[in-house]
Design an enzyme around this catalytic site. Sequence first.
Site, PDB file in Angstrom:
ATOM      1  N   HIS A   1       0.823  -1.226   0.000  1.00 36.29           N
ATOM      2  CA  HIS A   1       0.000   0.000   0.000  1.00 36.29           C
ATOM      3  C   HIS A   1       0.845   1.259   0.000  1.00 36.29           C
ATOM      4  CE1 HIS A   1      -3.716   1.915  -0.146  1.00 36.29           C
ATOM      5  NE2 HIS A   1      -4.326   1.445   0.917  1.00 36.29           N
TER       6      HIS A   1
ATOM      7  N   ASP B   1      -2.201   1.852  -4.826  1.00 33.06           N
ATOM      8  CA  ASP B   1      -3.460   2.198  -4.177  1.00 33.06           C
ATOM      9  C   ASP B   1      -4.569   1.287  -4.707  1.00 33.06           C
ATOM     10  OD1 ASP B   1      -3.450   5.169  -6.215  1.00 33.06           O
ATOM     11  OD2 ASP B   1      -4.240   3.197  -6.698  1.00 33.06           O
TER      12      ASP B   1
END
Lengths: 259, 501
Positions: free
Chosen positions: B471, B475
């Site tokens: 992450h 995204d």
Amino acid sequence: MATRHVAQAGRPLMNIVRMKGVPILQQLEIEECLLRTSSDNWCIINDGADRPNIVMGISGKPAELVEIKPVLEDNIPVIRRFTGGGTVIVDHGTIFVSFICNKDDVADVQPYPRPIMSWSSLLYSQVFEGIADFRLRENDYVFGLRKFGGNAQSITKNRWIHHTSFLWDYETRNMSYLKLPKRAPEYRLARDHLDFVCPMKDYISRSDFISRTIGAAGRLFSVESTEFEAVKSSSNVNFTPTSRLLTNQELEAANMIAI
Amino acid sequence: MLARSIFQKRSCWRSGNVYRLFGRRLPASTVEATEMKPTVVGHFSTAASTPIKSTFDCSYKLYNNKVHYLSTSVAAALERVDNIIDIPLAQTGEGIAECELLKWFVKVGDEVEKYQPLCEVQSDKATIEITSRYQGKVIQFLHVPGDIVKVGETLLSISVDASQVPSDVGKSSPTSHPTEPSKESSDLSKTQKGETLSTPAVRNLANQHGIDLNDVPGTGRHGRIQKEDVLNYATSIKNKPAMVNPSSDKPTLEPEPIVQHMTNESLYQDKTLPIRGYQRAMVKFMTSAATVPHFHYIEEINCDELWKLKVAFQKQNSDPDIKLTFLPVLIKSLSMALTSYPLLNSTFNLEKYEVNLKGSHNVGITMATPVGLVVPNIKNVQPLSIFEITKELARLQKLAHENKLTPEDIRGGTITLSNIGAIGGKSGSPLINVPEVAIIALGRTQKVTSFGDDGNVYPVSLMTANIAADHRILDGATVALFCNEWKKLIEKPELILLHTR
């Protein structure tokens, strides 16, 4: 060959072999054979190589270490030896001293590069005691900050060899065949060969050096002379040496890659 | 965190079978993919008769409606296997941080004796033979000649029988007796204190006989205890009469009841399992993966068209050695989707705050082997046809099964695909093979009901894909768009042909 390991006063036996002008490749072949096939201790002394030879360590790359073009033009043999270490150019001014030992006969020396190197420096400090400011600096023998002896080793399961090429004298022009190595000791400080090395002849004669070396060995071992011919004949049996002469084709190919 | 809350809100995953997968680079987890029937590399589909290394048992947890461990489901069928020991490059001298590997003296599969030379390395001025501390069989080389190996890095793995595994396993000997200078000096200092004077081999022998060396008189130089001293002492204590319980006039208990009593008690005793071999490597990799903030994206993919394609391929296939499965098509379509979303085929360097977009799609495939889990990768998938991918997959599977994968086969992966569905379970929750930034776990394809466009109910074959992404780099939108692209190619495989150059 002598098979007794212990002679006088409990010291292990060491065979001293003195040679003069034996080709360095032959010397390396004999040494490796003794390391791998003999169970005795040996001190090999070769007083001068027969002709200039470049001798690289086991993983030496000619393109990085040697000025290949002049080497090919002048037909200088390039040898890759079975021990580690760097590159030297040897000739009649070089004195070779090699110790081949059973690790159990040098029990107070751990069979690793550094302890063996330290052990050798103690032996040679006796040789040069009162003569010169000898010391082991990193992996080289130096007088002050100038190198006169280079070392290499090979450590096997039960034995090891520590051999040294001593620059008793050298020809300046021969140094030009060698490149400045990528890996160099810190104390070299980017000096070129002539500023970095120094000849032993300014401090000690050949014969004195050899006799003092045998004397120093005699304090640790029970030394016994062995004829070179006896060693030479028995070393050819059933053994394939690792040290070898590089061919011109290999040197040319290395030169092509470098270009 | 966002990723976790999204995952937890999906009640279907909580109620379904969920795998927590540990993807790792070398070696890693799960089996090679197939489709409906897990025929695989064979290690799990034939679990009843195939010995499986215990590290795999510890690698997986099955979260079902009842939580249980994979190992319990197949434990009865597993045979006890040998221990795998990683042999690292031991310290060869003060200040030496790395050596160059010069040559191997043995081959994979060779039986080696204790103290037999395994390889030769070079450190600065010295060539050094590295000998084996154990008797066993060479399982895998981790380096090839020319490699620079750091001290402590694993050189090779050897399988040994359990009796040889000591507490300080994992050290190779540069020479036959000492393992490293510091250890040797500590041994020497021990002797200087007047304690036992002996070599590691003799100490090991004493351990095997359960003998305290302090009780053994040494006959060697300076009172050194030799092998014969230990053996003679072992013989002498065997011949001693049985001790009588001093607190009672009665003789000691009969042997049989004591053994029975101990066995019953031992069932409830704690056990300590040393972490060795591939499991040890997995501990390292998972610890590293734990620092990566994972985001999980889950999608269901309709495999009906894929199934038809597979049947069509099988009809055309004349090579009995090549088995056509879903996986090559999944790999090819994955590579095509990565072309549009290259960020998923990258590595992340936190120190430099750099993302390295990898030019080649080197797709890692998790495979189970007799000695653990590995992730070889198919290099440069982009120009390969599906048939070429199939052949390369077969080659890697064969090598994995024979435990002959080379470091080159395992090195350089850029993204990992894990078909845990070959074992079972609807989905998995994989952990990324650091420094990659994404890993995909494929669940078992299941026949479920679905509504057609006409409102009628039809059976469909659905496979669940769980994409775990870093992450920090990826995204949700990027991963979702990538997955949409990939899903489209799988559900309409004719598009693969349309876009193939």
